[in-house]
Write a protein that holds these residues in place. Structure first.
Motif, PDB file in Angstrom:
ATOM      1  N   PRO A  37      55.523  78.347   0.343  1.00 22.35           N
ATOM      2  CA  PRO A  37      54.295  78.438   1.268  1.00 22.35           C
ATOM      3  C   PRO A  37      55.319  80.360   1.762  1.00 22.35           C
ATOM      4  CG  PRO A  37      55.201  75.913   1.446  1.00 22.35           C
ATOM      5  CD  PRO A  37      55.752  76.611   0.209  1.00 22.35           C
ATOM      6  N   LEU A  38      56.443  79.854   1.067  1.00 19.87           N
ATOM      7  CA  LEU A  38      57.694  81.097   2.389  1.00 19.87           C
ATOM      8  C   LEU A  38      57.050  82.414   1.396  1.00 19.87           C
ATOM      9  CD1 LEU A  38      59.819  81.508   3.707  1.00 19.87           C
ATOM     10  CD2 LEU A  38      61.340  81.610   2.201  1.00 19.87           C
ATOM     11  N   LEU A  39      56.809  82.121  -0.060  1.00 19.01           N
ATOM     12  CA  LEU A  39      56.648  83.093  -0.982  1.00 19.01           C
ATOM     13  C   LEU A  39      55.370  83.628  -0.482  1.00 19.01           C
ATOM     14  CD1 LEU A  39      58.065  81.830  -4.313  1.00 19.01           C
ATOM     15  CD2 LEU A  39      58.543  83.980  -3.000  1.00 19.01           C
ATOM     16  N   ILE A  40      54.280  82.676  -0.430  1.00 17.45           N
ATOM     17  CA  ILE A  40      52.961  83.497  -0.052  1.00 17.45           C
ATOM     18  C   ILE A  40      53.018  84.506   1.069  1.00 17.45           C
ATOM     19  CG2 ILE A  40      50.489  81.971   0.804  1.00 17.45           C
ATOM     20  CD1 ILE A  40      51.081  79.855  -1.119  1.00 17.45           C
ATOM     21  N   LEU A  41      53.891  84.160   1.651  1.00 16.14           N
ATOM     22  CA  LEU A  41      54.059  84.742   3.026  1.00 16.14           C
ATOM     23  C   LEU A  41      54.599  86.165   2.753  1.00 16.14           C
ATOM     24  CD1 LEU A  41      55.173  81.758   5.573  1.00 16.14           C
ATOM     25  CD2 LEU A  41      52.476  83.379   5.796  1.00 16.14           C
TER      26      LEU A  41
END
Lengths: 118, 150, 360
Positions: free
Chosen positions: C345-349
């Motif tokens: 999720p963090l990397l998508i953000l």
């Protein structure tokens, strides 16, 4: 602002891959590929940039013609080429990852494809 | 002691909206507007949710997702369509891939117009949804009782 | 060898404000490959060119995305102005630049908030969004809208900002800058935040070029490309440096965006100082002649590409928008390879995804 003709070059289908390879070797990045339907022909524009240099290559193909995929040279082209196939019905041969019209998964078939008399 | 009431939980799903309404819905949960002071809480799980807030129109692909989320939510439930696109399809109504507003796939209780819907009107919609939810709770309990009695 | 499994991610997910779907191929906790599939927001708005005339398309262009709405309207109007050979008054250029930088400010603050939410730092999320509201207030005062403004028109802008208003805004921007400085110290120096960002999602400069990454994503990989340097609108009068980072990771992307926040404050300050007193729009008569034009502008998320092709009638032949997130998708799949499942999720953000831009 510079005018578009200064950085738009017409190319033939046979030249396409060699032009693309040349850009790749000179470390240019692929900005986008755009397809448009003009007078019953496809007009495909490949845009490349290197720093602030910017060049476009235009290829015009007939409705039923096949265009070679550049996705094996530029990986990022996968999305553009799948998009062109799904929205315009352009035949792109041998896309590295062929999503087979499952990129947008729309109900309408090739909504941007126009017939000449329209 | 005053009667303690349940706080309805709110689930937000973005249909094919342009993001404008989404960020306004998110802005509603942050300090300046803070919709949570009206007794709702934002959740990410459809099974916890009572109020379903949808922004954006419906296209062929997310129709199934919206239906599925709606079916996963426990009864009674309230559906809130936020923004003109969610109400009717809005500016995108004529696009080939837009089926129309949210009411083309699930029943909608409250419509919040606006492009983008303003936080004030979103809050107004949520407050109405909370009231409607409580109303629905009463009748739903009655219905359940009569069903059991029958 | 660990156990292989495919985990679907999205489209409805607590950290995602927008629907995107990824099929993650996992080996135990490690992500081997990520296959994005989009289409949940696809409307096909480029096809509206046959139904809305070239003036109305400006409103459609603004609704490509609600976050970068101003830039989309501006990019589209610039293509038509180029085809019609319209010289936009200088003051309109400056006003566009100010609104564009305000859009960048609100977009980057929004992103900082979502990032904080992504690693579970809720109060930081709330603080970022509280500061962001100040910019939305100024948008509302100057344009009448909070997220979608419709102030761009072909030939200039529709609304002017008075001297008093600009002076007032300047004061508020100065205050805001102080607050943001306090806030960004947490993002850049906090031990916990750093531990979530450093070394996660490496994208080298070579990869960024190969994958065609744009905007902060490319700049965090050390590639100094910023379309504002090509000098559209009033950017040719503005003095600024392209911000890059040599960290290549999520922390680098955060650093670049924070740098750009302060840069935007500075650009606005220069604009307010230099803004000339001219008309704000010129009347545009008739339909655009046959022609085409390409415009590239720097959106908060990176380089956006606009192409319009006219045929002499009031309807366009083709409008093409290539948004920054579309260009960053291949880079996203690259950064996801080899990361931990919990970091997804963090990397998508960190690419600052704007799905409604991507799918149009």
């Amino acid at each position: 602002m510079e005018k578009m003709n200064d950085y738009l070059f017409k190319i033939e289908k046979v030249e396409l891959l060699s032009v693309i390879m040349e850009k790749k070797n000179a470390l240019w990045r692929l900005v986008q590929i755009c397809c448009a339907m003009v007078n019953d022909q496809y007009e495909i524009t490949y845009s490349f940039a290197n720093g602030y240099e910017f060049e476009n290559f235009r290829l015009i193909v007939d409705k039923d013609e096949e265009v070679p995929s550049i996705s094996r040279v530029y990986n990022a082209a996968i999305f553009y080429e799948n998009e062109m196939h799904e929205l315009f019905g352009l035949n792109v041969s041998e896309i590295k990852t062929n999503l087979k019209d499952r990129l947008y998964r729309i109900d309408a078939q090739t909504p941007f494809k126009k017939e000449a008399n329209e | 002691m005053a009667k303690i009431e349940k706080s309805p939980w709110l689930l937000h799903y973005d249909g094919s909206s342009c993001n404008g309404c989404d960020i306004e819905v998110l802005a509603c949960t942050t300090p300046v507007y803070d919709v949570e002071r009206f007794g709702v809480i934002n959740t990410g799980n459809p099974m916890h949710a009572d109020i379903f807030l949808v922004t954006g129109g419906i296209n062929s692909q997310n129709a199934e997702v919206v239906k599925q989320i709606y079916n996963q939510m426990p009864n009674p439930k309230v559906v809130l369509a936020v923004g003109t696109c969610a109400c009717t399809g809005g500016i995108f109504k004529e696009c080939y891939n837009i089926l129309g507003g949210v009411d083309t796939v699930i029943p909608v209780d409250i419509y919040v117009p606006g492009c983008a819907a303003r936080p004030e009107s979103i809050i107004d919609g949520v407050v109405q949804a909370v009231a409607l939810y409580k109303e629905k709770q009463k009748t739903w309990k009655k219905e359940e009782k009569t069903e059991k009695g029958a | 060898m660990g156990k292989r499994s495919v985990v679907p991610f999205g489209p409805q997910h607590p950290v995602l404000p927008e629907p995107i779907h990824l099929d993650l191929v996992l080996e135990d906790e490690k992500v081997l490959a990520a296959v994005p599939s989009i289409g949940y927001v696809h409307r096909g708005l480029e096809s509206l060119v046959t139904k809305k005339d070239f003036q109305e398309m400006a409103y459609v262009a603004e609704r490509i995305c609600g976050i970068c709405s101003f830039g989309h309207g501006m990019g589209y109007c610039m293509t038509i102005e180029d085809i019609m050979n319209v010289e936009v008054p200088r003051r309109a250029d400056y006003l566009r630049t100010i609104w564009m930088e305000m859009s960048r400010l609100h977009s980057h603050l929004l992103w900082l908030g979502l990032l904080a939410d992504g690693f579970g730092f809720e109060s930081l999320f709330m603080q970022s969004w509280r500061i962001r509201e100040g910019i939305l207030d100024m948008f509302e005062e100057s344009t009448g809208g909070r997220v979608i403004f419709s102030v761009n028109q072909i030939g200039g802008v529709k609304k002017d900002m008075s001297k008093e208003m600009l002076a007032n805004f300047q004061k508020r921007f100065d205050e805001m800058e102080k607050e943001v400085r306090k806030l960004t110290r947490v993002f850049l120096d906090d031990y916990t935040v750093k531990s979530r960002l450093e070394g996660i999602g490496i994208l080298t400069g070579e990869d960024a070029i190969r994958r065609g990454a744009a905007g902060p994503m490319a700049r965090a990989a050390g590639i100094a490309v910023d379309m504002r340097k090509t000098g559209y609108a009033a950017y040719d009068d503005i003095d600024f440096e392209v911000i890059t980072s040599d960290k290549y990771d999520s922390y680098g992307r955060c650093e670049v965006r924070i740098g750009e926040i302060f840069q935007s404050f500075d650009i606005i300050r220069q604009c307010i100082r230099k803004i000339p007193d001219t008309e704000i729009n010129v009347a545009v008569k008739g339909n655009p002649p046959e022609g085409e034009s390409i415009v590239r502008i720097e959106q908060p998320r990176g380089e956006a590409f606009y192409m319009s092709r006219t045929n002499g009638t009031k309807f366009l032949d083709r409008m093409r928008v290539r948004t920054p997130t579309f260009a960053n998708l291949p880079a996203l799949t690259q950064t996801l390879q080899g990361c931990q499942y919990a970091d997804v999720p963090l990397l998508i953000l960190t690419i600052d995804p704007c799905i409604s831009c991507t799918e149009r």
